[in-house]
Structures are given as C-alpha cells and as structure tokens.
Design a protein around this motif. Structure first.
Motif, PDB file in Angstrom:
ATOM      1  N   HIS A  54       1.073   5.134  -7.119  1.00 43.39           N
ATOM      2  CA  HIS A  54       1.273   6.188  -6.126  1.00 43.39           C
ATOM      3  C   HIS A  54       0.225   7.300  -6.232  1.00 43.39           C
ATOM      4  O   HIS A  54       0.316   8.300  -5.509  1.00 43.39           O
ATOM      5  CB  HIS A  54       2.669   6.790  -6.263  1.00 43.39           C
ATOM      6  CG  HIS A  54       3.769   5.798  -6.049  1.00 43.39           C
ATOM      7  ND1 HIS A  54       3.943   5.125  -4.868  1.00 43.39           N
ATOM      8  CD2 HIS A  54       4.737   5.350  -6.897  1.00 43.39           C
ATOM      9  CE1 HIS A  54       4.980   4.306  -4.968  1.00 43.39           C
ATOM     10  NE2 HIS A  54       5.472   4.423  -6.191  1.00 43.39           N
ATOM     11  N   ASP A  55      -0.761   7.128  -7.115  1.00 40.03           N
ATOM     12  CA  ASP A  55      -1.799   8.149  -7.275  1.00 40.03           C
ATOM     13  C   ASP A  55      -2.691   8.208  -6.038  1.00 40.03           C
ATOM     14  O   ASP A  55      -3.094   7.176  -5.492  1.00 40.03           O
ATOM     15  CB  ASP A  55      -2.659   7.847  -8.503  1.00 40.03           C
ATOM     16  CG  ASP A  55      -1.927   8.118  -9.807  1.00 40.03           C
ATOM     17  OD1 ASP A  55      -0.812   8.660  -9.743  1.00 40.03           O
ATOM     18  OD2 ASP A  55      -2.460   7.787 -10.876  1.00 40.03           O
ATOM     19  N   ASP A  56      -3.000   9.418  -5.628  1.00 35.87           N
ATOM     20  CA  ASP A  56      -3.904   9.669  -4.505  1.00 35.87           C
ATOM     21  C   ASP A  56      -5.333   9.761  -5.039  1.00 35.87           C
ATOM     22  O   ASP A  56      -5.604  10.487  -5.999  1.00 35.87           O
ATOM     23  CB  ASP A  56      -3.500  10.983  -3.818  1.00 35.87           C
ATOM     24  CG  ASP A  56      -4.332  11.296  -2.586  1.00 35.87           C
ATOM     25  OD1 ASP A  56      -5.554  11.519  -2.743  1.00 35.87           O
ATOM     26  OD2 ASP A  56      -3.766  11.326  -1.479  1.00 35.87           O
ATOM     27  N   THR A  73      -3.673   6.367  -1.458  1.00 34.23           N
ATOM     28  CA  THR A  73      -3.024   6.001  -2.714  1.00 34.23           C
ATOM     29  C   THR A  73      -3.430   4.600  -3.134  1.00 34.23           C
ATOM     30  O   THR A  73      -3.874   3.784  -2.320  1.00 34.23           O
ATOM     31  CB  THR A  73      -1.492   6.064  -2.597  1.00 34.23           C
ATOM     32  OG1 THR A  73      -1.037   5.027  -1.708  1.00 34.23           O
ATOM     33  CG2 THR A  73      -1.036   7.424  -2.098  1.00 34.23           C
TER      34      THR A  73
END
Length: 758
Positions: free
Chosen positions: A706-708, A740
C-alpha cells in the motif's frame, strides 16, 4: 637527517616524546581534525593506539599528557592516517635510529612514492623544529609546505592563464550573428530563431528597456517559462547592461517578492504564466514595480547597438538557498561569465555544427551556458521541455531527430539514460559530449557508459553559482584510471585558481582534507545587497593580494596526479534533484508555520534518492497536507520535505543540541509510507518491490503493497528511473494515476496480458 634529534644520550625519552608530539601534530593537520591518532609498536609485536587532542594545547603540555606512554624507542606508525599523507595508503613508519642518533622513515614503495615520503619527512622536521624551539607556544604548524609543494599548488594546479580578449558575451554574440545571420540559433519545439532574428529581437528589447528607465547595473526580472521569448529576454537584458534575474512562474509569490526586494528590482519582463504570477505579487504582496510583456508585436527594428557592458559590470544574479532562512542572490560579472563560456567551448570542443540541449531550470545557473556557449561558435541551442526530459524514450528520440551533439544531465539521469541505451533499441550517432553535474559521479557508472558509448566524452563539472558556475572539469575520454568510488572533479578551468586550505586559509598538504576555495576571474561580486553574508565567504586571496577569493564550504583533497577529490560539505547544505538546498532555510520555513514551536530537517538517501524529512513540534495537530500548503507559499517544490513527522519534543544529545543522528535514523525508518505496513502479497508485487526499493534506496523488506511511490520519497526523476527499469510498459501518467505498489503491479499485469499493448 641524522642530526635532527641530536641531543644528549640521557634525553632518549624526551626525544621520543618530542617525536611523538610532532608526529601527532602533523597527523592532526593532515586529517583536518583537532584529535589525532597514531599507532606505536607494542612489546609483543602488535600495535598500541595513541590518541590526543592537539588543539588549544602547548607543545610542552601535549608532551606532558603523553608522559604515561612508555615508548622505549619503539617506532611510530602512520597507519591511522590512511589515504591522507601519501598516494594510496600511508604505509609509513617513523622511528629513532640506533642509539637515538637520528630519525628514520621507513615506507613501502608499493604504496608510497619517494616524493610523498619526502614530503611527509619535511612536515615532520618542520614540526620538530617548532616543538623544540618554542615548547611553550600553542601547537601550530603554520605554513608547513615546502617550496616545491607550495609552487605546485599555487602554479601547476591552477588553471591556464588565457587572454579572453576585450569582448564579453554580448559583443561576441553580436559579432557571430553578423557573420552567420541565417544559421539557426535557438530551437524550441517547431519554432526557431536564426542568429539574425535573435540579434534583432534582443537588440530591440535592450533599447526598449532603456526607454523604460533601466540603467546599467539595474536588476531586471525575467518571469517566464523556457522558450524562444525567454532567450530573447535574457539576451535583451544583458545587452541593455542590466542584471538578468530569472524567476520561474511557478515559484511562491512571497518568495518572488523577497527576491525582487533584495535585488531592488522595479521591472519584470513576463510571458503569460509570468504575468499571472506577477499580478499576484503586485496585488497580494504589494510589489509596486512595472510589469511588461517580453514580446512586442509590430515593433520597429532598431539598427544601432548599445555599447556592450564592460567585464567588471554585473551580468546576472541567481538566488540560492540560504542557511539563515532567506535566499541569497549570487551576483556575477561579465568577465566571469565569458571566461566560463569559453571554458565550456574548449572542453566540449563546440563547433558551428553542434547542437546543445537546454534542459536546466531557468533559475539554475547552468541554464545560462546551455544557451550562450553554442551561440559563441555559431552552434544551435535546443530548448527541451520538462515533459520530454521525464520520458527518456521521448528525450532520446529528440536527440536523434535534432542531431544533438552535447547534453548536460545529473548523474542520476545519466544512469536512467544509460539503462535505456543499454537495451540497444536506440543509437545516438551524433552525440559527442555529455556534461555531468549536481551530484557525485560514480566510477562504475562511468565504466558502464564507455562500454556502451566509447566515443562519447564525459565531462564531470564542479563549481558554485558564486564562481560563475563551474570552476573545475574532469574530462573523461575513457574509464577513470584511479579506482575511486566516485570520479574526481578534475582541474581548475582557465584563469581560475583552486586551493585546499585550513580554517586560516593556509594551504593543506597534498592528500590532506581541507576546505575548497576558489580565486580568479570567475569569483563573483558577492551576494546582491547583502554585505553581511558576502563578508562571510568572500575575502581577499592571501596568495594574490588585491584579488578576491570565495570560500565554498566544500571539503576536498588533492590526489597525487593533481586532480581534486570532492569529500562533501562542512555544513548542512545538501543537493536535492541536483539543486543546492540549505537545511536551515527549510527548517525556518517549517518553524514559521502557525502553531509550530520547533522544527528540524534532515536529508536521507543520495543522488536522485535524496529527500528531505521534516520534524515539527506543534501546539495543535497539523496534517502533512496543511504543512505542504503552508510551505508551498514559501519554498519551491524541490525544497518541500517528502515527509513530515510530528514529535512531542526534538531529541537532544549530550551537549543539549538537537540530536541530528537520532532524527536521521527516525527519518529513515519513516520513509516507507504512512499507512499500516502490509508486505507484497503476489509474485508480481514482490518483483516490483525489488525494483521499487532499488530506485528509492529502501530496504526491500520495508516496501509494502500500500506504499505510495511519491510519499515514499519518489520524485519525477526517480519516477523516470522506475519506468525505465520497467521497460516503459507504463507511462508517467499511469504512475501518477495509481502510485501505490499494488496499483502499479496490477497495471503492469493488465498491460502484459493485453495483446494490443506490445
């Protein structure tokens, strides 16, 4: 040297101690630190470490502090001074001769040359003389260099003396335009200006500026995007004898107002976006100057040229980040400008058939040479839009289409470009020379480059805005001979002098770390209307009385082959996207946000991975979006931290100062996104996470699904790097729409499964 320590036979311990004190003083000077460390051969054949603080102590006092060290005639080794005194290692042993009758220096010729050993021996004898003749004086080696080494640094390592002639850039351009009026001078997209057209348009603008009351030395702002009219405006301001002040239309109005006030600027030339910005500056911020458009359709041509400005007249001012929280305007003269331009012509080998890309921001000083250097020789400047630069495939296609011969990029973009070229899908047959600047140039990247493009020169450029841009070039026509992690920054340019000095401007020994300072024609005129900050870094050259010197704050050392190795900064200045940023200015901007009572900023990563992380202590809750909006009104986008972290209090170290080491560690731990961590869940996500981590310089295990990409420290340049490594299966628009890890992996999957996507 047998009689150097010739004293009575009962003074063996005193002589040994004098030798050790002198040796520690030499080491302290050579490593540029108050504390020195050496090694003494132990009784069992091992080495005992001895350290001492050499600063603010007398020779006798330092000797007394070492009385507890039982020496017994054992040798003193320089093993802890590795890399500072000789060629590659300081494999040296200093000892008293048999019966303490003299001094001996032993060294390994595989590592230390006779020349280097003789220099070290000279330093030591110099120190011994001071220690013995004035034992109650404070330890100070003064000017410790021998005659030959001093001459080498003051003559041989300086740039060649070249007569630039009586003409500055303005007169040189006018002469070239008269000779080749029909050649293309500047291109942008499908538009082109010939030399004759550029000459006529800039002459007309110069007369128009004089008619508006502009006098020689007045600052004129050019608030414009990069295009043909921008080039006309630049040349028109210079031809009017005014000071060219570039401003980007997307800069915060309050920052622009501050620059205009500092420069005492009362007139701005604008294009459409620039006019929009200046209406805000004049309205909200109350600037009362005159705003006029660059273009003047239907204006009558002017046949008579204004007298060209003299070499000592100011030519331009570029505002750089300031440690006090306020930008400072580096003002440079026409003499320094033309000297730098001719140096670029020489080292790039520019010719009339050359095409040079103009890619730098108009507020970055390298934009000046990218436009002006080709105009000295009848070449062409190609203005390249940012969107073309961010798409490496489009950029290389542009190079091919326009038969570009010379480009300038930062090392991180060079790697992106090289990765694309290594696929073999495109060739650049006309490219001859590439200038690299803004970041350290890695040697492994250079070796890769010449493996793919063996005939294309690399020019590693180094300098400062305060020195009319670059002051040194390392010209590479093949892989570097020296096996260092990064390429040296080379030798001084024509009419420039470069010294490595201590805090008192005394020359440092070759191989020793010190501050890099510049002297010669390229040294600027100081900071515009800012005498206090000018006095801090501009001073008189002690080796050429009456001439000026600039203290860069950079650290470096001379290598044995006479090349300069850059070793970083002595302060809190960093490079973000190749641009100079003072941490203090960013911290001050955060601290100025309402409700913030304390702030700190650190930088993590390097190259295109470098990013700022801001910390704040506040009375009320402030969201990262709120902070970004507040900072956008004060700072350009590249100076806004990628992450904002709130703390109850800033951590302090044992000296009650902000613990920057701890903050850096916290910043590194926090740069993987603000959402709850969830590891990659599919094989595609795991493969993407490996590429993602390489681009952003993050541990793979810290990259979550879920990291941008951009919240994790990604920039437009690192996005280009990512897309290149993904072989352009996605566009920049795709990444912006779904940044993401999970979204990018899904998009890649859909592209790869689409039969029409190939």
């Amino acid at each position: 040297m047998r009689d150097a320590l010739a004293v009575g036979p009962d003074d063996t311990a005193a002589r040994e101690r004098t030798l050790l004190v002198s040796w520690l003083a030499v080491l302290s000077r050579c490593v540029g630190e108050p504390e020195a460390s050496t090694a003494v051969a132990g009784e069992a054949g091992g080495l005992d470490r001895i350290s001492a603080v050499v600063a603010d102590v007398t020779w006798a006092g330092l000797g007394d502090a070492l009385r507890r060290v039982p020496l017994d005639g054992r040798p003193h080794s320089a093993v802890d001074a590795r890399g500072t005194l000789a060629d590659d290692t300081a494999d040296l042993v200093v000892r008293l001769g048999p019966g303490c009758a003299g001094l001996e220096l032993a060294y390994d010729l595989a590592h230390v040359s006779h020349h280097a050993a003789q220099r070290v021996l000279g330093y030591l004898l110099h120190a011994l003389g001071r220690a013995r003749t004035a034992p109650d004086a404070t330890v100070d080696l003064g000017d410790m260099l021998g005659t030959e080494e001093r001459r080498r640094q003051l003559v041989e390592l300086c740039g060649a003396r070249v007569d630039n002639g009586p003409d500055g850039f303005v007169a040189a351009f006018q002469s070239r335009a008269a000779a080749v009026p029909d050649r293309p001078a500047v291109r942008h997209r499908e538009d082109v200006l010939t030399y004759g057209e550029l000459d006529s348009a800039s002459r007309r603008l110069a007369h128009r500026l004089r008619g508006l009351g502009v006098s020689g030395g007045d600052a004129v702002a050019v608030v414009s995007d990069r295009h043909l009219d921008w080039v006309v405006a630049m040349l028109g301001v210079l031809r009017a004898g005014a000071v060219y002040l570039p401003i980007r239309p997307d800069f915060p109005p309050s920052r622009v107002r501050g620059q205009l006030d500092r420069a005492d600027c009362r007139l701005a030339l604008t294009d459409g976006p620039g006019s929009t910005l200046m209406s805000v500056v004049a309205g909200t911020d109350g600037w009362s100057g005159t705003v006029v458009p660059i273009a003047e359709p239907g204006a009558e041509p002017v046949a008579v040229d204004l007298p060209p400005p003299a070499g000592e007249q100011p030519a331009y001012v570029y505002f750089t980040s300031g440690s006090t929280g306020q930008p400072k305007g580096a003002l440079c003269a026409h003499a320094g400008m033309i000297n730098h331009l001719w140096a670029k012509v020489d080292d790039h080998g520019l010719r009339p058939d050359d095409v040079v890309t103009q890619t730098a921001s108009q507020c970055f000083d390298i934009s000046l040479w990218q436009v002006c250097a080709p105009l000295l020789v009848g070449g062409t400047c190609l203005v390249v839009d940012v969107d073309k630069q961010l798409d490496v495939a489009a950029f290389t296609a542009l190079l091919v289409r326009h038969e570009v011969t010379t480009i300038q990029v930062v090392p991180s973009y060079l790697e992106v470009l090289l990765t694309h070229l290594e696929t073999g899908t495109v060739r650049l047959p006309r490219l001859r020379s590439v200038s690299v600047t803004g970041e350290a140039l890695r040697s492994d990247l250079v070796r890769r480059w010449f493996a793919v493009l063996p005939g294309v020169r690399l020019l590693n450029a180094y300098g400062a805005t305060e020195t009319s841009d670059d002051a040194m070039h390392e010209v590479l026509d093949g892989p570097p001979e020296r096996d260092l992690p990064v390429v040296s920054v080379g030798r001084a340019l024509r009419n420039m002098r470069v010294y490595v000095v201590d805090e008192r401007l005394r020359l440092m020994p070759e191989g020793a770390r010190g501050e890099i300072v510049f002297a010669g024609v390229c040294v600027g005129l100081g900071y515009l209307n800012d005498p206090q900050r000018t006095a801090e870094v501009f001073t008189t050259d002690p080796y050429h009385p009456g001439e000026r010197l600039y203290r860069s704050g950079d650290l470096g050392r001379w290598l044995p082959e006479g090349r300069l190795e850059f070793l970083g900064r002595r302060d809190h200045q960093v490079k973000i996207r190749g641009l100079r940023v003072e941490i203090g200015e960013v911290r001050a901007a955060i601290a100025a946000v309402p409700a913030v009572i304390d702030a700190a900023v650190v930088a993590v990563g390097d190259g295109n991975r470098a990013r700022l992380v801001g910390f704040h202590v506040a009375t009320d809750e402030i969201t990262p979006d709120d902070l970004d909006k507040q900072l956008a009104a004060r700072l350009p986008d590249y100076m806004i931290p990628a992450h904002h972290l709130r703390l109850d209090a800033l951590p302090l170290n044992d000296n009650s100062k902000v613990d920057m080491v701890r903050l850096t560690r916290l910043a590194q731990e926090a740069t993987c996104g603000a959402v709850a961590f969830e590891p990659p869940g599919t094989a595609a996500e795991r493969r993407l996470a490996m590429v993602w981590s390489e681009v952003l310089g993050l541990p793979t295990e810290r990259v979550g699904r879920h990291d941008d990409f951009f919240e994790s420290g990604g920039t437009s340049l690192s996005a280009v790097d990512l897309l290149t490594r993904l072989k352009h299966r996605l566009s920049l628009a795709d990444l912006l729409a779904g940044p993401t890890l999970r979204e990018v992996a899904l998009r890649l999957g859909s592209v790869d499964s689409d039969p029409a996507a190939g």
